[in-house]
Scaffold this active site. Structure first.
Site, short mmCIF file in Angstrom:
data_model
loop_
_atom_site.label_atom_id
_atom_site.label_comp_id
_atom_site.label_asym_id
_atom_site.label_seq_id
_atom_site.Cartn_x
_atom_site.Cartn_y
_atom_site.Cartn_z
N LYS A 134 52.06 38.03 39.23
CA LYS A 134 52.21 37.32 40.51
C LYS A 134 51.17 36.22 40.63
CE LYS A 134 49.49 41.08 42.42
NZ LYS A 134 49.49 42.37 43.11
N ARG A 143 50.00 49.44 53.96
CA ARG A 143 50.20 48.02 53.81
C ARG A 143 51.68 47.72 53.61
NH1 ARG A 143 47.64 44.95 48.62
NH2 ARG A 143 49.41 46.03 47.68
N TYR A 193 26.54 15.96 50.06
CA TYR A 193 26.78 15.99 51.51
C TYR A 193 25.64 16.70 52.23
CZ TYR A 193 31.62 14.39 51.13
OH TYR A 193 32.75 13.64 50.91
C1 LIG Z 1 48.75 43.21 42.33
C2 LIG Z 1 49.33 44.55 42.14
C3 LIG Z 1 49.08 45.28 40.96
C4 LIG Z 1 48.05 44.84 39.94
O1 LIG Z 1 46.77 45.10 40.46
P1 LIG Z 1 45.41 44.80 39.68
O2 LIG Z 1 44.37 45.36 40.58
O3 LIG Z 1 45.32 43.32 39.57
O4 LIG Z 1 45.48 45.46 38.36
C5 LIG Z 1 49.76 46.46 40.80
N1 LIG Z 1 50.61 46.93 41.74
C6 LIG Z 1 50.85 46.26 42.91
C7 LIG Z 1 51.77 46.85 43.90
C8 LIG Z 1 50.20 45.07 43.14
O5 LIG Z 1 50.42 44.43 44.30
#
Ligand SMILES: *Cc1c(COP(=O)(O)O)cnc(C)c1O
Length: 346
Positions: free
Chosen positions: A37, A130, A246
Site C-alpha cells: 500500500k 479501527r 528562513y
Molecule cells: C499495513 C498493514 C500491514 C503491514 O504492516 P507492517 O507493520 O508495515 O508490517 C499488515 N496488515 C494490515 C491490515 C495493514 O494495514
C-alpha cells in the site's frame, strides 16, 4: 520525457528487498505476502511487486482500489487484497478488475452477498478498534453465504511486549474456529517476529520488507532498501554572525562553508530534521544547519573543503536513527518520500 539532470535521487536495492522478504518468510512455515500500500511504502509499488513476485511472493495487500489497479497487470488480480473495504457503487468495477475486497463491516458483507458473493476476505477487529468486525458485532451467522479466502485480524501493539498481543491472538484463534475460511492471517512485520504462533497460514509484512526495524531487538536482520542522495547546488563562504536559512535559525559562530542541497520537506525531508539531520560525503558526516525549506537544505561543509557545486552527498536516513532524530515513525519516513526523487532500482 526529456531527461534533465536529476538533483535528488533514491537509490533502491532490489536485492535487499528480496532478502528481507526471504528472511521474514523463513521465520516459520506460513506463506509470506507483502503489504505494498501507499505505493510500496513510498518506494514504488510496481517495482516492489515485480521483484517480490519473481521471488515467489503471491499475496499483495493494498489499501485503495486505485492501488490495486496500478499493479493489476503485474500479477493475477486475485492475488491482490484491498484492505480498506468497498463501496456498493464499486461492485461492478471490482468484478471487472478481479482484485479481492477485504470486507470490514456487516454492511459490506451484506452488499457483497446481495451482489452475488464470490471470493472475498474478511477482517476481524480483535482489539485495535479501527477496522473490521468487532467482538460486539461478531456472530457466526454473519459469515454464512460468504466464500471467504483469507480471514484476518491485525495487532495493535506487535512492536511492543504488550499483553494485548496475547489477548488478540487468543480472541482471533477462538473466532477463527467459528468462521469457515480457506486461510487465516494475523501478522504484520512486528508480529512475524513474535513467533510462529502468530503466523497462521499467511503473514503480511510491510515495513520490514523496506528495511524498517519492526521491533527493537531486530536491528541487524533487515537490510536498508532506500538510500537518499542529493546534489549540491551552491557552496558559499559565510562569516561569523551570518544567519542561514528562513528566520536565520542558525547563526554561524565562526567562518563556515555552507552547501545548499536539493532536497526539502516537499520530498519528505521534514522540518524535524532542521538542525538535527546530516549528510555524508565520503566518510565524513556533515550537519544540516538551519531550517529545512520546501526544496532545499543547508549543510555545514567546512569539514570537506574539496566539496563543490555538482557533487552528490548521501542524506543520512537510517530509519531507526532518523526516526529518533525527527520524531517521525519509520513508516512516515518511508511513505513521505516524494515523487520528485529519481528512483533507481539496482
Ligand atoms: C499495513 C498493514 C500491514 C503491514 O504492516 P507492517 O507493520 O508495515 O508490517 C499488515 N496488515 C494490515 C491490515 C495493514 O494495514
Amino acid at each position: 520525457m526529456i531527461d534533465f539532470t536529476p538533483s535528488t535521487r533514491l537509490h533502491l536495492d532490489g536485492g535487499a528487498l528480496v532478502s528481507n522478504w526471504r528472511y521474514l518468510k523463513a521465520q516459520g512455515k506460513a506463506a509470506c505476502g507483502a503489504a505494498v500500500k501507499a505505493d510500496g511504502y513510498g518506494l514504488g509499488a510496481r517495482e516492489v511487486v515485480r521483484r517480490l513476485r519473481d521471488a515467489g511472493c503471491r499475496d499483495f495487500f493494498v489499501a485503495h482500489w486505485q492501488e490495486a489497479v496500478a499493479i493489476a497487470d503485474l500479477v493475477d488480480p486475485v492475488w491482490i487484497s484491498v484492505l480498506n473495504g468497498m463501496a456498493e457503487h464499486d461492485v461492478p468495477l471490482i468484478r471487472d478488475l478481479g482484485a479481492v475486497p477485504v470486507l470490514n463491516t456487516p454492511k459490506q458483507m451484506a452488499i457483497w452477498k446481495a451482489a452475488g458473493g464470490g471470493h472475498c476476505h474478511v477482517m476481524l477487529d480483535t482489539g485495535i478498534n479501527r477496522l473490521g468486525i468487532g467482538p460486539e458485532q461478531f456472530a457466526p451467522e454473519l459469515f454464512e453465504g460468504l466464500q471467504i479466502d483469507i480471514l484476518m485480524s491485525h495487532l495493535a501493539s506487535a512492536d511492543e511486549d504488550s499483553e494485548q498481543n496475547g489477548l488478540q491472538l487468543a480472541l482471533f484463534q477462538e473466532q477463527a474456529k467459528l468462521v469457515k475460511a480457506k486461510r487465516r492471517s494475523l501478522a504484520n512485520s512486528a508480529a512475524v517476529m513474535l513467533g510462529p504462533d502468530y503466523h497462521f497460514d499467511l503473514t503480511r509484512p510491510g515495513l520490514a520488507l523496506y528495511g524498517g526495524v519492526p521491533r527493537k531487538e531486530q536491528s541487524g536482520h533487515f537490510t536498508t532498501v532506500a538510500t537518499l542522495y542529493s546534489r549540491i547546488l551552491q557552496v558559499r563562504q559565510l562569516q561569523s554572525g551570518d544567519g542561514v536559512g528562513y528566520n536565520a535559525t542558525h547563526l554561524c559562530r565562526a567562518p563556515t562553508r555552507v552547501a545548499t542541497l536539493s532536497i526539502g520537506y516537499a520530498d519528505g525531508y521534514l522540518r524535524g530534521f532542521s538542525g538535527k539531520g546530516s549528510v555524508v560525503f565520503g566518510h565524513t558526516k556533515l550537519p544540516v544547519i538551519g531550517r529545512i525549506s520546501m526544496d532545499l537544505i543547508t549543510v555545514d561543509v567546512s569539514g570537506v573543503p574539496q566539496l563543490a557545486e555538482g557533487d552528490w552527498a548521501k542524506v543520512s536516513y537510517d530509519l531507526v536513527e532518523a526516526s529518533q532524530l525527527s520524531g517521525l515513525s519509520q513508516y512516515e519516513l518511508l511513505t513521505g518520500l516524494g515523487s520528485r526523487f529519481d528512483r533507481r532500482w539496482v
